[in-house]
Design a protein around this motif. Structure first.
Motif, mmCIF file in Angstrom:
data_model
loop_
_atom_site.group_PDB
_atom_site.id
_atom_site.type_symbol
_atom_site.label_atom_id
_atom_site.label_comp_id
_atom_site.label_asym_id
_atom_site.label_seq_id
_atom_site.Cartn_x
_atom_site.Cartn_y
_atom_site.Cartn_z
ATOM 1 N N ARG A 257 73.614 6.142 53.806
ATOM 2 C CA ARG A 257 74.563 5.263 53.114
ATOM 3 C C ARG A 257 75.605 4.702 54.076
ATOM 4 O O ARG A 257 76.122 3.597 53.863
ATOM 5 N N THR B 98 67.354 2.710 45.542
ATOM 6 C CA THR B 98 67.995 1.860 44.537
ATOM 7 C C THR B 98 69.487 1.767 44.792
ATOM 8 O O THR B 98 70.088 0.688 44.676
ATOM 9 N N ARG B 99 70.101 2.855 45.148
ATOM 10 C CA ARG B 99 71.537 2.859 45.452
ATOM 11 C C ARG B 99 71.845 1.908 46.602
ATOM 12 O O ARG B 99 72.791 1.111 46.534
ATOM 13 N N LEU B 100 71.054 1.986 47.654
ATOM 14 C CA LEU B 100 71.277 1.112 48.806
ATOM 15 C C LEU B 100 71.095 -0.356 48.432
ATOM 16 O O LEU B 100 71.840 -1.229 48.889
ATOM 17 N N HIS B 101 70.093 -0.617 47.613
ATOM 18 C CA HIS B 101 69.835 -1.991 47.188
ATOM 19 C C HIS B 101 70.983 -2.512 46.313
ATOM 20 O O HIS B 101 71.479 -3.628 46.523
ATOM 21 N N ARG B 102 71.388 -1.731 45.345
ATOM 22 C CA ARG B 102 72.393 -2.191 44.394
ATOM 23 C C ARG B 102 73.751 -2.405 45.061
ATOM 24 O O ARG B 102 74.519 -3.286 44.658
ATOM 25 N N HIS B 103 74.075 -1.616 46.065
ATOM 26 C CA HIS B 103 75.373 -1.732 46.729
ATOM 27 C C HIS B 103 75.305 -2.598 47.984
ATOM 28 O O HIS B 103 76.333 -2.780 48.652
ATOM 29 N N ASP C 228 65.838 6.865 43.820
ATOM 30 C CA ASP C 228 67.265 6.796 43.495
ATOM 31 C C ASP C 228 68.080 6.380 44.719
ATOM 32 O O ASP C 228 69.012 5.562 44.612
ATOM 33 N N GLU C 229 67.739 6.931 45.879
ATOM 34 C CA GLU C 229 68.492 6.589 47.090
ATOM 35 C C GLU C 229 68.247 5.139 47.504
ATOM 36 O O GLU C 229 69.185 4.411 47.859
#
Length: 224
Positions: A46, A91-96, A88-89
């Motif tokens: 992240r 997706t988190r990187l993509h969304r943020h 999940d990880e």
């Protein structure tokens, strides 16, 4: 039946060897150390993922990868996660992430063991209007996992957005009569409106002659 020039649905080559050849020693050390950190502490991605463009550059590396996309792919493929935890990880990187980070995620999907779990990211890109994200989304992962009806809509979205169809992975294998009918309808509407027909849809349509009436067939011939 092969209906157009087509990219293979096979995953792209892992970019690390190509990166090694172009990164300066400082950037190469940063990336190798970063991948090692991610392998031990997944949450480190992240912090490192957004920094890759600044630390490694963003020149074109290959036809598929830019340098920053490839560096981010190295970090993602170093994650020791599997299944939903990996999804999940990612997706988190993509969304943020900003668009460059989102493109990197989409281009790396074929290298990750995600099954269908990343399809929401593909669908999100295809709903938007950023042509660079749409193009990144219609790669090998989409060719392998997106259901037929959605794949057809993705192709049509590319046509509407003037993204060349040779950027759509798997089209030669996945083009079917229904897609040809949809593209024939699009071509007919363009011709009636006095507008040109994108030449790269013509081979797809003509591969299924029963979807073309005589009038449309003649018009396509006149289009050249």
């Amino acid at each position: 039946m092969v209906v157009t020039a087509d990219s293979s649905a096979a995953p792209p080559d892992h970019p690390h060897p190509a990166l090694t050849a172009v990164l300066d020693p400082t950037a190469r050390t940063w990336l190798d150390d970063g991948a090692a950190q991610v392998a031990i502490e997944p949450a480190a991605v992240r912090r490192l993922f957004p920094a890759a463009r600044r630390r490694c550059g963003h020149a074109r590396l290959t036809e598929y990868w830019s340098v920053d996309e490839a560096a981010r792919a190295v970090l993602l493929t170093a994650l020791p996660l599997r299944g939903q935890a990996l999804a999940d990880e990612v997706t988190r990187l993509h969304r943020h992430g900003d668009p460059a980070e989102q493109r990197a995620v989409l281009r790396t999907l074929p290298l990750l063991d995600l099954g269908d779990l990343a399809l929401p990211l593909v669908r999100e890109a295809l709903r938007g209007n950023d042509t660079t994200l749409i193009e990144a989304a219609v790669g090998p992962y989409t060719a392998a996992h997106l259901p037929d009806a959605e794949y057809r809509q993705a192709v049509l979205k590319c046509v509407f957005c003037e993204i060349p169809l040779d950027r759509v992975t798997g089209l030669g294998a996945r083009a079917d009569r229904e897609l040809a009918r949809m593209l024939a309808d699009f071509a007919h509407e363009r011709i009636v409106a006095g507008r040109g027909v994108p030449p790269d849809i013509v081979p797809v349509v003509r591969a299924f002659p029963d979807v073309i009436g005589a009038e449309l067939n003649q018009a396509l011939k006149e289009e050249g």
